[in-house]
Design a protein around this motif. Structure first.
Motif, PDB file in Angstrom:
ATOM      1  N   GLU A 500      14.106 -19.045   9.283  1.00 23.43           N
ATOM      2  CA  GLU A 500      13.094 -18.210   9.902  1.00 23.43           C
ATOM      3  C   GLU A 500      13.667 -16.828  10.218  1.00 23.43           C
ATOM      4  N   ALA A 501      12.754 -15.917  10.477  1.00 26.30           N
ATOM      5  CA  ALA A 501      13.166 -14.539  10.778  1.00 26.30           C
ATOM      6  C   ALA A 501      14.022 -14.503  12.038  1.00 26.30           C
ATOM      7  N   GLY A 502      15.097 -13.685  12.002  1.00 26.18           N
ATOM      8  CA  GLY A 502      15.978 -13.529  13.151  1.00 26.18           C
ATOM      9  C   GLY A 502      17.195 -14.415  13.114  1.00 26.18           C
ATOM     10  N   GLN A 503      17.217 -15.471  12.327  1.00 31.73           N
ATOM     11  CA  GLN A 503      18.397 -16.311  12.245  1.00 31.73           C
ATOM     12  C   GLN A 503      19.501 -15.577  11.486  1.00 31.73           C
ATOM     13  N   ARG A 504      20.762 -15.897  11.840  1.00 28.00           N
ATOM     14  CA  ARG A 504      21.899 -15.253  11.199  1.00 28.00           C
ATOM     15  C   ARG A 504      22.486 -16.195  10.146  1.00 28.00           C
ATOM     16  N   VAL A 505      22.661 -15.632   8.944  1.00 31.16           N
ATOM     17  CA  VAL A 505      23.211 -16.387   7.826  1.00 31.16           C
ATOM     18  C   VAL A 505      24.251 -15.512   7.147  1.00 31.16           C
ATOM     19  N   LEU A 506      25.031 -16.125   6.281  1.00 29.51           N
ATOM     20  CA  LEU A 506      26.022 -15.383   5.526  1.00 29.51           C
ATOM     21  C   LEU A 506      25.347 -14.493   4.498  1.00 29.51           C
ATOM     22  N   GLN A 507      25.942 -13.340   4.271  1.00 35.82           N
ATOM     23  CA  GLN A 507      25.412 -12.424   3.271  1.00 35.82           C
ATOM     24  C   GLN A 507      25.445 -13.111   1.902  1.00 35.82           C
ATOM     25  N   GLY A 508      24.366 -12.943   1.152  1.00 35.16           N
ATOM     26  CA  GLY A 508      24.234 -13.599  -0.146  1.00 35.16           C
ATOM     27  C   GLY A 508      23.572 -14.950  -0.086  1.00 35.16           C
ATOM     28  N   SER A 509      23.199 -15.428   1.093  1.00 36.87           N
ATOM     29  CA  SER A 509      22.554 -16.740   1.219  1.00 36.87           C
ATOM     30  C   SER A 509      21.118 -16.679   0.694  1.00 36.87           C
ATOM     31  N   PRO A 510      20.604 -17.769   0.184  1.00 39.34           N
ATOM     32  CA  PRO A 510      19.216 -17.805  -0.287  1.00 39.34           C
ATOM     33  C   PRO A 510      18.253 -18.048   0.859  1.00 39.34           C
ATOM     34  N   VAL A 511      17.049 -17.537   0.706  1.00 42.36           N
ATOM     35  CA  VAL A 511      15.968 -17.746   1.672  1.00 42.36           C
ATOM     36  C   VAL A 511      14.774 -18.318   0.912  1.00 42.36           C
ATOM     37  N   ASP A 512      14.324 -19.488   1.353  1.00 42.41           N
ATOM     38  CA  ASP A 512      13.161 -20.137   0.729  1.00 42.41           C
ATOM     39  C   ASP A 512      11.883 -19.582   1.340  1.00 42.41           C
ATOM     40  N   ILE A 513      10.878 -19.393   0.491  1.00 41.63           N
ATOM     41  CA  ILE A 513       9.598 -18.865   0.982  1.00 41.63           C
ATOM     42  C   ILE A 513       8.465 -19.733   0.448  1.00 41.63           C
ATOM     43  N   THR A 514       7.355 -19.721   1.185  1.00 39.78           N
ATOM     44  CA  THR A 514       6.124 -20.403   0.779  1.00 39.78           C
ATOM     45  C   THR A 514       5.039 -19.357   0.629  1.00 39.78           C
ATOM     46  N   MET A 515       4.424 -19.322  -0.567  1.00 38.73           N
ATOM     47  CA  MET A 515       3.392 -18.339  -0.876  1.00 38.73           C
ATOM     48  C   MET A 515       2.016 -18.978  -0.757  1.00 38.73           C
ATOM     49  N   SER A 516       1.091 -18.243  -0.131  1.00 42.23           N
ATOM     50  CA  SER A 516      -0.293 -18.707  -0.041  1.00 42.23           C
ATOM     51  C   SER A 516      -0.956 -18.550  -1.402  1.00 42.23           C
ATOM     52  N   SER A 517      -1.693 -19.568  -1.790  1.00 39.91           N
ATOM     53  CA  SER A 517      -2.351 -19.543  -3.100  1.00 39.91           C
ATOM     54  C   SER A 517      -3.674 -20.290  -3.019  1.00 39.91           C
TER      55      SER A 517
END
Length: 694
Positions: A500-517
């Motif tokens: 989620e937004a605001g969490q700290r992760v390592l640079q280069g980490s992937p972020v999963d997203i869900t798109m409305s369709s």
């Protein structure tokens, strides 16, 4: 002395006979010449069988009572260049077999044509009969077989015997007297034997004793003659059961072959001829064999097939693998097999390239580091690579010379491209390979970090996909798994993310997203305007949509109460299933009394109409303004015009917002109404009797 040579000519004629003529025999000279000509004519006609064809080699008539006639068809084809008369078909015994004209027009078989003649069988005696029918007694030949059945004789009744005069004495055939034998010549008498002594006399014997007399046997009583049996009816004549008609069919003898590519399709036709004696109503087909699933019957005309008729069967071939394919096509009628046909198909592999670029991502940890990616052709055709592109040339370098040298990449071969990180961390980029395989997405994502840097995950919810990728790239993060979720709002935008937004992760980490369709099976808003509310809601539910509880009402007299006059979203809009739509329903508009504007100035009427309210109610609207003399009201002179008529009339009940049309007349300068001057008419004096005043 002259030497004479004798020459001979031997000619073998039809029937196998050989005849020899010798030279110097004047009696046979002309005969020899005629024999040579006859032999040449016969030799020139050796292909008679090939020019005149019969469809069967044998016709069996079965069992037929003596004296009756049965007919069988025989189809003939003339492949020669001259017409053949039917009467040239000669049976071996015309007392038993006869050739009838059939459907051969004028008794002729034209060149290149065919027709059907009838062969009649009439047995004269009981027992099997074998014959043939030939063209000109030479050929071709069709063998004819049948069997005569004896006709049963009726027994003779006693009455018929009495009428015939009783028993008939056997007739003795006349005898012919033997002729007198011829006289024999006299012969010498045999010699006389010497005398012999007489035999001795036997002694006398006593006579046998006389038996005593016996009584005669009793006479049997007379018996009555046996009763005469009543006449019996003759036994019924046995009826010959009808011979069932033969049902048969035959596929064309030409080999069936078809070629196609793997996962492609090809068709070929095959003929089926009714060779039986009855019409085949429906023909069913099935396939047998290891590759039966690769063949199908696409179409056929074998619904009603008359005898000697041919129907076409269209066979489809759709192979799933390369190589030779075979199956057996079986034709059946009413569950009885008619014929089978071997089918062969040849499938070839479709040659196509297939590109595979690996790995799918590269990560760099320090400047100057170099990594490689491999492009491999896993297909069956050469792969042509046009170029490699890099979207971030500031932080990365690309060397793809080995893959873009103009030479195609052969099957099972590969090439390497090299990427070097030269910038400052964090950095991201992408390498794309362009080639002639449209089915493969050959891209490599690049990312570079020098140390383990913690990055705050940006807010992606509400962004479209391109905006989300841009935000992640700015933070040094990469896109992870992208999932589609059916949503009623924010279609095409991010509705969820992980982390989620605001969490700290390592640079280069992937972020999963869900798109409305809209989902895999979206719904479309139907047009339910002008429909009653109940019917409109039913149609919306059939369209897999729901109805918003916040229904809007619109006061109007332009539509029937309870009718849908508007829908949101608009008709034709694509939504995810079960999304809600909002309806606007018509309700009757309340009516109020129309006020009176007569005798008021146009300026006052406009002021009242534009004020917006009459006793707390919404006002009416100003309609058209017309003058009594047809002139226009000048601008700024509304106070000099007086309303003399209006429409609607004062006191009428009309909905709020109704337009009021006014008719005005010009007044004087002070605002008084201009009226025509009064004309004074003189009146004569009136005298009243008894009144001293005149």
């Amino acid at each position: 002395m002259a030497t004479h040579h004798t020459h001979s000519l031997a000619v073998q004629v039809s029937g196998g006979r050989r005849r020899t003529w010798r030279k110097h025999d004047p009696r046979n000279a002309a005969t020899a010449l005629a024999a040579v000509v006859l032999a040449g004519l016969i030799a020139g006609n050796t292909n008679r069988t090939a020019l005149f064809v019969m469809d069967v080699a044998q016709i069996d008539f079965g069992l037929e009572p003596v004296g009756t006639t049965v007919v069988r068809p025989l189809t003939v084809e003339n492949r020669g260049i001259t017409t053949v008369a039917v009467d040239r078909l000669i049976p071996s015994d015309n007392t038993v077999f006869r050739v009838q004209q059939g459907d051969c027009r004028d008794g002729q078989v034209p060149s290149g044509g065919s027709c059907t003649v009838n062969i009649a069988f009439t047995p004269a005696v009981a027992g099997p009969v074998v014959g043939s029918v030939l063209l000109d007694n030479v050929g071709p030949r069709a063998t004819l077989t049948g069997e005569g059945q004896p006709t049963p004789q009726l027994p003779q009744s006693p009455q018929q015997s009495a009428e015939g005069g009783g028993a008939t004495a056997p007739t003795t055939p006349p005898t012919t007297p033997n002729p007198t034998p011829p006289a024999t010549p006299p012969q010498a008498p045999p010699p006389t034997p010497p005398p012999q002594a007489p035999p001795p006399t036997p002694p006398p014997q006593a006579p046998p004793p006389t038996p005593p007399p016996q009584a005669p046997p009793p006479t049997p009583p007379p018996q009555a003659p046996p009763p005469t049996p009543p006449p019996q009816a003759p036994p019924p004549t046995p009826q010959r059961p009808p011979r069932p008609l033969i049902t048969a069919a035959r596929f064309s003898r030409a080999p069936f072959q078809v070629r196609s590519q793997v996962d492609g399709s090809a068709v070929n036709k095959i003929g089926l001829t009714n060779t039986g004696e009855t019409t085949i109503a429906t023909v069913n087909f099935r396939f047998e064999g290891g590759h039966a699933g690769d063949f199908t019957v696409r179409d056929h005309s074998c619904t009603v097939v008359a005898p000697r008729a041919e129907c076409a069967v269209v066979i489809g071939f759709t192979p799933r693998e390369a190589g030779a394919h075979s199956a057996t096509l079986v034709a059946e009628a009413a569950g009885t097999p008619l014929d089978s046909k071997e089918l062969t198909g040849d499938a070839t592999e479709i040659l196509r390239p297939h590109a595979q670029l690996s790995p799918s991502s590269l990560q760099f940890s320090k400047p100057g580091e170099q990594r490689s990616v491999v492009l491999q052709n896993t297909g069956t055709a050469p792969l042509r690579v046009s170029r490699f592109t890099l979207d971030n040339t500031t932080d990365f370098e690309l060397d793809a010379t080995a893959c873009t040298n103009g030479q195609p990449l052969l099957p099972s071969r590969g090439c390497a491209a090299f990427v070097r990180f030269k910038g400052r961390a964090p950095a991201t980029g992408r390498v794309t390979a362009t080639h002639d395989d449209p089915s493969a997405a050959t891209v490599v994502d690049l990312s570079a970090i020098s140390v383990a840097v913690q990055i705050d995950v940006p807010r992606l919810i509400g962004s479209d996909r391109a905006d989300a990728l841009r935000k992640l790239k700015e933070k040094g993060l990469i896109i992870g798994t992208v999932t589609d979720a059916p949503q009623c709002e924010s279609t095409g935008r991010v509705v969820a993310q992980n982390p989620e937004a605001g969490q700290r992760v390592l640079q280069g980490s992937p972020v999963d997203i869900t798109m409305s369709s809209y989902g895999p099976d979206p719904a479309v808003v139907p047009d339910v305007r002008k429909q009653p509310r109940g019917i409109a809601e039913q149609n919306l539910r059939r369209a897999r949509l729901s109805i918003d509880t916040g229904v809007r009402t619109v006061q109007t007299d332009g539509a029937a109460p309870g009718t849908v006059i508007d829908i949101r979203p608009q008709p034709g809009t694509t939504l995810a299933p079960n999304c809600a739509v909002t309806l606007s329903i018509a309700v009757p508009a309340p009516k109020i009394a129309v006020p009176s504007f007569i005798e008021q100035t146009l300026a006052a009427a406009k002021q009242r109409l534009s004020s917006g309210f009459f006793a707390g109610q919404a006002t009416f609207q100003l309609g058209q303004v017309t003058s009594t003399d047809g002139s226009a009201v000048p601008k700024g002179e509304d106070g000099r015009w007086i309303v003399v008529a209006q429409n609607p009339q004062p006191g009428e009940q009309r909905p709020r917002g109704t337009a009021i049309d006014l008719r005005v007349r010009r007044t004087g300068g002070d605002g008084t109404i201009q009226r025509p001057p009064i004309q004074r008419v003189p009146v004569p004096p009136v005298r009243i009797r008894g009144n001293p005043i005149r």
